[in-house]
Design an enzyme around this catalytic site. Structure first.
Site, short mmCIF file in Angstrom:
data_model
loop_
_atom_site.label_atom_id
_atom_site.label_comp_id
_atom_site.label_asym_id
_atom_site.label_seq_id
_atom_site.Cartn_x
_atom_site.Cartn_y
_atom_site.Cartn_z
N LEU A 9 0.86 -1.39 -0.05
CA LEU A 9 -0.20 -0.07 0.00
C LEU A 9 0.76 1.31 0.09
O LEU A 9 1.75 1.53 1.05
CB LEU A 9 -1.03 -0.06 1.18
CG LEU A 9 -1.84 -1.37 1.42
CD1 LEU A 9 -2.79 -1.17 2.68
CD2 LEU A 9 -2.57 -1.51 0.20
N ARG A 16 1.57 14.57 6.53
CA ARG A 16 2.20 15.00 7.70
C ARG A 16 3.93 15.11 7.31
O ARG A 16 4.57 15.67 8.46
CB ARG A 16 2.14 14.11 8.93
CG ARG A 16 0.63 14.45 9.45
CD ARG A 16 0.48 13.32 10.61
NE ARG A 16 -0.02 12.23 9.96
CZ ARG A 16 -0.44 11.11 10.86
NH1 ARG A 16 -0.23 11.06 12.32
NH2 ARG A 16 -0.87 10.00 10.24
N ARG A 332 37.67 12.08 -5.48
CA ARG A 332 36.40 12.24 -6.13
C ARG A 332 36.17 11.15 -7.13
O ARG A 332 36.95 10.19 -7.44
CB ARG A 332 36.43 13.69 -6.89
CG ARG A 332 36.47 14.79 -5.93
CD ARG A 332 36.91 16.18 -6.57
NE ARG A 332 35.95 16.30 -7.78
CZ ARG A 332 36.23 17.33 -8.65
NH1 ARG A 332 37.38 17.98 -8.50
NH2 ARG A 332 35.43 17.73 -9.83
N TYR A 386 42.39 21.89 -17.17
CA TYR A 386 41.22 22.69 -17.73
C TYR A 386 41.67 23.81 -18.27
O TYR A 386 42.35 24.73 -17.87
CB TYR A 386 40.27 22.91 -16.75
CG TYR A 386 38.99 23.64 -17.24
CD1 TYR A 386 38.24 22.89 -18.22
CD2 TYR A 386 38.48 24.59 -16.69
CE1 TYR A 386 37.00 23.59 -18.83
CE2 TYR A 386 37.21 25.19 -17.15
CZ TYR A 386 36.52 24.63 -18.45
OH TYR A 386 35.43 25.17 -18.67
N ALA A 422 61.51 21.85 -8.67
CA ALA A 422 60.56 22.60 -7.82
C ALA A 422 60.28 23.94 -8.42
O ALA A 422 61.21 24.71 -9.10
CB ALA A 422 61.17 22.74 -6.44
#
Length: 469
Positions: A9, A16, A332, A386, A422
């Site tokens: 059901l 509520r 990620r 990017y 570096a």
């Protein structure tokens, strides 16, 4: 041929919850609550599941897809009316039909199985799941005649004597299918709510001389349903405790269950230790002998044996055996961290493959990269992926050393056994075994500090004279 059906059901409005989402799609331990109900029914050997939907039906369908059948209840006229909508699919079949609520995710598969077994063994027209509680307010009361149920009376229709009864209806039933539809077709709505109550079937069947048998819950907490956010949190807490107890009995150490969150489909290997503040989210698989936390969040990730993750976030990635992540790292989606590799503090990895034994100890960004084995990425190394329009990959060969504060501007290949000095910004490929230096030549200006201070003093004096005038 007999079959075991289930009617779920899920047509209620759920007002509520005060939500734009259907009540039964709200999550409990990482899964929509109706997902738990359907999975538990399947585990109890149900052959056919029909879900009664109404308002926001498309949200329920999005969760369950084609693995169940659906009927639509256009008007919310009560539970008996909802079940009647399944008649075109189930009426006339032989066997059993379980009727359950879509907002009761804590009922275990073995409870459904026991309910069905009792109905079958006793030959009852219906078996009703019941519980004895200290505070029965809000539940329908079980009116017994010896070891049988004479009636189920909703609280709003009950007098004081019936309200004093502490045995309540858990809202879950197993009917003989033929007897179910014979009874629901005789329901009327002459009650305080003007609804067709499924619970009235008990009295109808009893008056026909049919047996209606109570099946008492051993743990009354299983019947808990969700009508608002407070109850949602309570059900979540109960399921979380159940999940943690299971894994602790399977050989996992949970240092503080009160502050540990493990979703329902997570798998954890033996001798792994979960430290406080950890959340293992849906789709995560943890191997053996791992140390996870404190304060770690892993989602939809695979963690092999002997991995350590501390105060870090890992999303949609794979951590190979013996690697370490954190503290304060962010791995990620799409990343694969190799065996024995180290992803240290304030290191972010995104859609990258990190080779075995490679180390990025701190303050580094590795995005869209393929990094070989035994590579050392110095503090402040950045793969510049990017160009403002699209992403590009960086490839670094085995055993290469990248010095601190270096920018590797993709698309770029740095060969094996190479060195990057570096402070370099590398824009061209580096051959195997080469050393790349890309710095501006250093210039020392002697006496510069004294000249600067003299100039600043002059400016201050002019400013003061201007204010005085």
């Amino acid at each position: 041929m007999t079959q075991r059906n289930a009617v779920v059901l899920a047509a209620g409005l759920g007002t509520r919850m005060k939500s734009r989402r259907h009540k039964v799609v709200h999550e409990v331990c990482g899964q929509p609550m109706i997902r738990h109900v359907v999975d538990h029914l399947k585990a109890s050997q149900v052959d056919r599941i029909v879900v009664v939907v109404g308002h926001l039906a498309e949200q329920v369908r999005a969760v369950l897809g084609d693995e169940v059948e659906y009927v639509f209840q256009e008007r919310a006229l009560g539970t008996g009316h909802a079940v009647l909508q399944t008649a075109p699919l189930l009426e006339g079949t032989e066997g059993q039909t379980l009727v359950v609520c879509g907002d009761t995710p804590l009922i275990r598969p073995e409870t459904f199985q026991r309910l069905a077994d009792v109905q079958k063994m006793t030959g009852a027209a219906a078996a009703v799941l019941t519980a004895v509680v200290d505070h029965p307010e809000g539940y329908g009361r079980i009116v017994r005649d010896g070891d049988q149920i004479r009636a189920i009376v909703e609280e709003k229709d009950a007098d004081e004597q019936i309200r004093a009864i502490r045995e309540v209806n858990a809202g879950t039933y197993c009917f003989d299918t033929e007897q179910l539809f014979a009874a629901v077709r005789r329901l009327d709505n002459g009650n305080g709510q003007g609804e067709y109550y499924l619970t009235d079937c008990a009295e109808i069947l009893q008056k026909d001389g049919r047996r209606v048998t109570p099946v008492l819950l051993e743990d009354a907490g299983e019947m808990a349903g969700v009508n608002d956010r407070v109850q949602l949190a309570a059900v979540e807490e109960s399921m979380r405790r159940r999940i943690l107890e299971y894994w602790m009995r399977e050989g996992v150490t949970v240092v503080d269950p009160r502050s540990t969150y493990v979703d329902s489909d997570v798998v954890i290997g033996r001798d792994t230790v979960i430290f406080p503040g950890t959340w293992l989210q849906a789709g995560t698989r943890i191997g053996e002998d791992c140390r996870i936390g404190p304060a770690a969040r892993l989602s939809a990730s695979v963690v092999e044996d002997g991995v350590q993750v501390e105060q870090s976030v890992v999303l949609g990635s794979t951590l190979r055996s013996g690697c370490t992540v954190g503290p304060f790292a962010y791995v990620r989606p799409g990343s694969d961290v190799g065996p024995g590799a180290k992803i240290g503090d304030f290191v972010e990895v995104k859609n990258a493959v990190i080779g075995a034994g490679t180390k990025a100890a701190h303050l580094t960004y590795i995005g869209d990269a393929d990094v070989g084995e035994g590579v050392v990425l110095g503090c402040g190394t950045i793969t510049v992926n990017y160009d403002g329009v699209q992403k590009h990959r960086t490839r670094i060969g085995d055993r290469t050393f990248v010095g601190c504060n270096s920018n590797l501007v993709a698309p770029l290949t740095v060969g094996a056994d190479a060195y990057v000095a570096a402070g370099s910004t590398i824009t061209e490929d580096v051959p195997d075994g080469a050393m790349a230096i890309a710095r501006e030549r250093q210039i020392n200006k002697e006496g510069y500090t004294a000249k600067l201070q003299h100039k600043l003093r002059g400016r201050r004096m002019k400013s003061e004279e201007s204010r005085e005038s």
